[in-house]
Structure formats: C-alpha cells, structure tokens
Design a protein around this motif. Structure first.
Motif, PDB file in Angstrom:
ATOM      1  N   THR A 132     -13.969  19.516   0.807  1.00  0.00           N
ATOM      2  CA  THR A 132     -12.827  19.115   1.630  1.00  0.00           C
ATOM      3  C   THR A 132     -12.944  17.712   2.211  1.00  0.00           C
ATOM      4  N   ALA A 133     -14.084  17.090   2.157  1.00  0.00           N
ATOM      5  CA  ALA A 133     -14.225  15.746   2.703  1.00  0.00           C
ATOM      6  C   ALA A 133     -13.524  14.750   1.787  1.00  0.00           C
ATOM      7  N   PRO A 134     -12.617  13.930   2.332  1.00  0.00           N
ATOM      8  CA  PRO A 134     -11.926  12.967   1.484  1.00  0.00           C
ATOM      9  C   PRO A 134     -12.870  11.860   1.035  1.00  0.00           C
ATOM     10  N   PRO A 135     -12.638  11.309  -0.133  1.00  0.00           N
ATOM     11  CA  PRO A 135     -13.477  10.213  -0.592  1.00  0.00           C
ATOM     12  C   PRO A 135     -13.216   8.977   0.251  1.00  0.00           C
ATOM     13  N   PRO A 136     -14.159   8.066   0.294  1.00  0.00           N
ATOM     14  CA  PRO A 136     -13.941   6.858   1.102  1.00  0.00           C
ATOM     15  C   PRO A 136     -12.809   6.017   0.520  1.00  0.00           C
ATOM     16  N   ALA A 137     -12.085   5.384   1.400  1.00  0.00           N
ATOM     17  CA  ALA A 137     -10.975   4.539   0.980  1.00  0.00           C
ATOM     18  C   ALA A 137     -11.501   3.185   0.522  1.00  0.00           C
ATOM     19  N   PRO A 138     -10.798   2.533  -0.415  1.00  0.00           N
ATOM     20  CA  PRO A 138     -11.232   1.204  -0.823  1.00  0.00           C
ATOM     21  C   PRO A 138     -11.099   0.227   0.333  1.00  0.00           C
ATOM     22  N   THR A 139     -11.989  -0.736   0.363  1.00  0.00           N
ATOM     23  CA  THR A 139     -11.974  -1.714   1.447  1.00  0.00           C
ATOM     24  C   THR A 139     -11.313  -3.007   0.974  1.00  0.00           C
ATOM     25  N   GLY A 140     -10.897  -3.816   1.919  1.00  0.00           N
ATOM     26  CA  GLY A 140     -10.257  -5.081   1.589  1.00  0.00           C
ATOM     27  C   GLY A 140      -8.744  -4.950   1.603  1.00  0.00           C
ATOM     28  N   THR A 141      -8.083  -6.077   1.415  1.00  0.00           N
ATOM     29  CA  THR A 141      -6.633  -6.070   1.404  1.00  0.00           C
ATOM     30  C   THR A 141      -6.148  -6.018  -0.035  1.00  0.00           C
ATOM     31  N   ALA A 142      -5.100  -5.287  -0.239  1.00  0.00           N
ATOM     32  CA  ALA A 142      -4.542  -5.128  -1.579  1.00  0.00           C
ATOM     33  C   ALA A 142      -3.420  -6.139  -1.787  1.00  0.00           C
ATOM     34  N   PRO A 143      -3.319  -6.683  -2.999  1.00  0.00           N
ATOM     35  CA  PRO A 143      -2.206  -7.596  -3.293  1.00  0.00           C
ATOM     36  C   PRO A 143      -0.861  -6.869  -3.227  1.00  0.00           C
ATOM     37  N   ALA A 144       0.200  -7.633  -3.108  1.00  0.00           N
ATOM     38  CA  ALA A 144       1.539  -7.062  -2.939  1.00  0.00           C
ATOM     39  C   ALA A 144       1.943  -6.175  -4.107  1.00  0.00           C
ATOM     40  N   ASP A 145       1.604  -6.547  -5.347  1.00  0.00           N
ATOM     41  CA  ASP A 145       2.008  -5.722  -6.487  1.00  0.00           C
ATOM     42  C   ASP A 145       1.281  -4.375  -6.492  1.00  0.00           C
ATOM     43  N   GLN A 146       0.015  -4.364  -6.044  1.00  0.00           N
ATOM     44  CA  GLN A 146      -0.713  -3.101  -5.958  1.00  0.00           C
ATOM     45  C   GLN A 146      -0.171  -2.226  -4.837  1.00  0.00           C
ATOM     46  N   ARG A 147       0.203  -2.840  -3.725  1.00  0.00           N
ATOM     47  CA  ARG A 147       0.787  -2.067  -2.624  1.00  0.00           C
ATOM     48  C   ARG A 147       2.109  -1.443  -3.051  1.00  0.00           C
ATOM     49  N   THR A 148       2.899  -2.186  -3.831  1.00  0.00           N
ATOM     50  CA  THR A 148       4.176  -1.654  -4.304  1.00  0.00           C
ATOM     51  C   THR A 148       3.967  -0.486  -5.268  1.00  0.00           C
ATOM     52  N   MET A 149       3.005  -0.616  -6.180  1.00  0.00           N
ATOM     53  CA  MET A 149       2.742   0.478  -7.120  1.00  0.00           C
ATOM     54  C   MET A 149       2.208   1.713  -6.388  1.00  0.00           C
ATOM     55  N   ALA A 150       1.388   1.519  -5.364  1.00  0.00           N
ATOM     56  CA  ALA A 150       0.893   2.647  -4.572  1.00  0.00           C
ATOM     57  C   ALA A 150       2.048   3.320  -3.831  1.00  0.00           C
ATOM     58  N   LEU A 151       2.960   2.515  -3.292  1.00  0.00           N
ATOM     59  CA  LEU A 151       4.154   3.056  -2.630  1.00  0.00           C
ATOM     60  C   LEU A 151       4.970   3.885  -3.615  1.00  0.00           C
ATOM     61  N   VAL A 152       5.157   3.379  -4.818  1.00  0.00           N
ATOM     62  CA  VAL A 152       5.926   4.094  -5.838  1.00  0.00           C
ATOM     63  C   VAL A 152       5.239   5.409  -6.202  1.00  0.00           C
TER      64      VAL A 152
END
Length: 125
Positions: A8-28
């Motif tokens: 049940t423990a979630p995996p660690p989240a990636p660190t750093g800032t994501a570029p705008a195109d990656q943020r948009t694909m994650a949103l989608v």
C-alpha cells in the motif's frame, strides 16, 4: 521480506520540475480516466514508458492507470452487491470519487506536482 509486505505504500514521486508538454500529457492521462476508465491512461503509459526523458508523464500515467484499475474493481464489486441493494448506493459513490480524485490529480499534474491517489492498488510498478 516478501514483495507484498509494503503493497500500500505509494512509490516515491519524481523530483524536479516537469516541462509544460509533460505536464499537459500527465493532465490528459488523469482526465482521460474519467471518460475512458483505464484505456486512456494505459495508452499514454504505453507510449511514454520507454522514454526516460518523460519520467513525469510515465509516473503520472501509471498512477492514473492504477487508480482506474482500482475503480474498475470497485465498480465490479458494486454491481455484484446490487443483489443486496448496497451496490446501488456504492456505485454512484465510487463514480463521484473517481470524478473528484481525477480532477484533483489533473490540477496537481498541470502544476507540475506528482499526485498519489489514496486507496489505490498499485498493480503496475
């Protein structure tokens, strides 16, 4: 130590800032979960999983996929429980939770924050 000891423990989240195109694909990926259940996040994850430069998209699509698989299991259980009436109350609740958590995840992903859904079976690692 078994591989199931800490499921049940979630995996660690990636660190750093994501570029705008990656943020948009994650949103989608998160928004598609509302309309296509696990198919949309699965397609986005399959397209991006081998590209190490898109770690944010891969992580968020995998998280959305795991959540939609969990929602699918919960809906199947709800439909089975409709025999004893409780499923009629449970199915709309699961649908509302899906909508709310997907919107929260989409907003967080658009801000570049890695979101972890609560109560998720993490079957895809």
């Amino acid at each position: 130590m078994s591989e199931f000891d800490n499921v049940t423990a979630p995996p660690p989240a990636p660190t750093g800032t994501a570029p705008a195109d990656q943020r948009t694909m994650a949103l989608v990926a998160h928004i598609l979960g509302i309309f296509t259940w696990f198919i949309g996040p699965l397609i986005i994850w399959m397209i991006n999983k081998d590209d190490s430069s898109k770690s944010f998209v891969t992580d968020q699509a995998k998280e959305a996929l795991n959540f939609q698989i969990t929602i699918t299991i919960a809906m199947l259980i709800s439909f089975v429980l409709m025999i004893v009436i409780i499923g009629g109350l449970l199915a709309p609740l699961v649908g509302i939770l899906n909508l709310v958590f997907c919107i929260i995840a989409a907003v967080k992903a658009n801000n570049g924050e890695a979101y972890r859904y609560p109560f998720t079976l993490r079957l895809i690692k």
